[in-house]
Enzyme design. Structure first.
Site, short mmCIF file in Angstrom:
data_model
loop_
_atom_site.label_atom_id
_atom_site.label_comp_id
_atom_site.label_asym_id
_atom_site.label_seq_id
_atom_site.Cartn_x
_atom_site.Cartn_y
_atom_site.Cartn_z
N ASN A 1 17.63 -16.32 19.46
CA ASN A 1 18.08 -16.79 18.50
C ASN A 1 18.97 -17.96 18.92
OD1 ASN A 1 18.52 -14.48 16.41
ND2 ASN A 1 19.06 -13.56 18.51
N CYS B 1 25.86 -15.48 11.68
CA CYS B 1 25.52 -14.21 12.60
C CYS B 1 26.49 -13.84 13.44
CB CYS B 1 24.39 -15.24 13.60
SG CYS B 1 23.62 -13.91 14.83
N GLY B 2 26.72 -12.38 13.33
CA GLY B 2 27.86 -12.00 14.31
C GLY B 2 27.54 -12.05 15.73
N THR B 3 26.48 -11.61 16.42
CA THR B 3 26.14 -11.80 17.76
C THR B 3 26.08 -13.06 18.13
OG1 THR B 3 23.81 -11.38 17.21
CG2 THR B 3 24.86 -9.46 17.81
N ASN C 1 14.04 -6.77 10.58
CA ASN C 1 14.02 -8.17 10.25
C ASN C 1 13.08 -8.19 9.09
OD1 ASN C 1 15.93 -9.13 11.98
ND2 ASN C 1 14.23 -8.94 13.75
N GLU D 1 17.98 -17.59 13.06
CA GLU D 1 17.92 -16.30 13.47
C GLU D 1 16.46 -15.99 13.78
OE1 GLU D 1 20.09 -13.13 12.44
OE2 GLU D 1 21.56 -14.09 11.36
N ARG D 2 16.34 -15.40 14.90
CA ARG D 2 14.71 -14.81 15.27
C ARG D 2 14.61 -13.46 14.29
NH1 ARG D 2 14.45 -10.98 20.51
NH2 ARG D 2 15.85 -9.93 19.43
N CYS E 1 22.92 -5.97 15.33
CA CYS E 1 23.11 -7.12 14.47
C CYS E 1 24.64 -6.93 14.41
CB CYS E 1 22.49 -7.15 13.35
SG CYS E 1 23.15 -8.29 12.08
N GLY E 2 25.34 -8.01 14.73
CA GLY E 2 27.18 -8.01 14.57
C GLY E 2 27.51 -7.93 13.13
#
Length: 270
Positions: A189, A217-219, A66, A207-208, A75-76
């Protein structure tokens, strides 16, 4: 000189460093590299740095750092970008497996005018021990900081908050309070969700590690779909609208699948 490629998945952008044949950045230098080059004014600019390496468990390996220098489990959108890069380089075929800190994930891909990638995201984890969240049982619609908050792990921990409107600036004043709340020992997150229908939701994510809102953000999208389905708000397949674009999340026998596009932006040397 260091070669890199910039890619994005729905506006969630990443710097890819190819270490498939040889290490480019030493492991102890990876956090500082991410902090320096993710900067959008003094660096390349990105939401994270992806390192593509070889794996003895899968076809390729992904590590992600990050902008604050921390390493994330998964990460998605990032995994789709990494797969897009690996497909273009010929490292993998249309169906492959990727090793991450969250486990080995299988992917499939198809191409028309864009590259579309489906990721088997595994089983969303609702037990507090797996998220992690302090306490036992599930963490669903718990009162926190003026909102009802649910939590799930979809490779990384996510808090999910359902709201009537995504336009209030107050949401992102509250997001850091939830992200850093002591109930989440490793942080989380934070996702705000508006349910549009049984098969469509809209999401904004803090996002964290980025410590700000990202375009997608995918996830987080998977987390929102999983919680919405568990609470009976949506069906097992939903279209997820983010600021950067659309993802499709399907839940089959407890396993989540995420489909979305990934695109190369440019190549460069630093």
């Amino acid at each position: 000189m260091i070669r890199f490629t910039k890619l994005h998945g729905n506006g969630n952008d990443f710097i890819v460093i190819d270490e498939y044949k040889a290490k480019v950045i030493q492991d102890d230098e990876k956090p500082a590299f991410a902090s320096k080059y993710c900067d959008r004014r003094f660096g390349i600019g990105a939401d994270g740095v992806l390192y593509l390496g070889i794996s003895d468990k899968a076809d390729i390996r992904m590590r992600i750092f990050n902008p604050d220098g921390t390493e994330a489990e998964m990460c998605g959108n990032g995994i789709r970008c990494l797969v897009k890069y690996a497909l273009d380089k010929g490292y993998i075929k249309a169906n492959a497996a990727v090793e991450t800190l969250a486990g080995v994930l299988s992917i499939s891909s198809r191409r028309n005018d864009r590259t579309w990638i489906t990721v088997n995201m595994g089983r969303p984890e609702f037990s507090r021990e797996k998220i992690p969240v302090k306490g036992t049982g599930e963490f669903l619609e718990v009162g926190m900081h003026g909102y009802k908050v649910s939590a799930v792990n979809t490779g990384v921990p996510h808090a999910v908050v359902f709201v009537d409107s995504l336009d209030s600036p107050e949401l992102f004043n509250t997001a850091p309070e939830i992200r850093y709340d002591p109930v989440f020992p490793k942080g989380t997150n934070v996702n705000f969700v508006r349910v549009n229908s049984r098969d469509e939701i809209a999401v904004r994510t803090y996002e964290r590690g980025v410590e700000a809102e990202t375009l997608s953000c995918g996830t987080g999208s998977v987390a929102c779909a999983a919680v919405a389905h568990r609470l009976g708000k949506t069906g097992s397949k939903v279209r997820v609208n983010t600021k950067g674009g659309e993802l499709v999340v399907s839940l089959k026998d407890g396993t989540a699948f995420m489909e979305g596009a990934a695109e190369r932006v440019f190549d460069g040397l630093i």
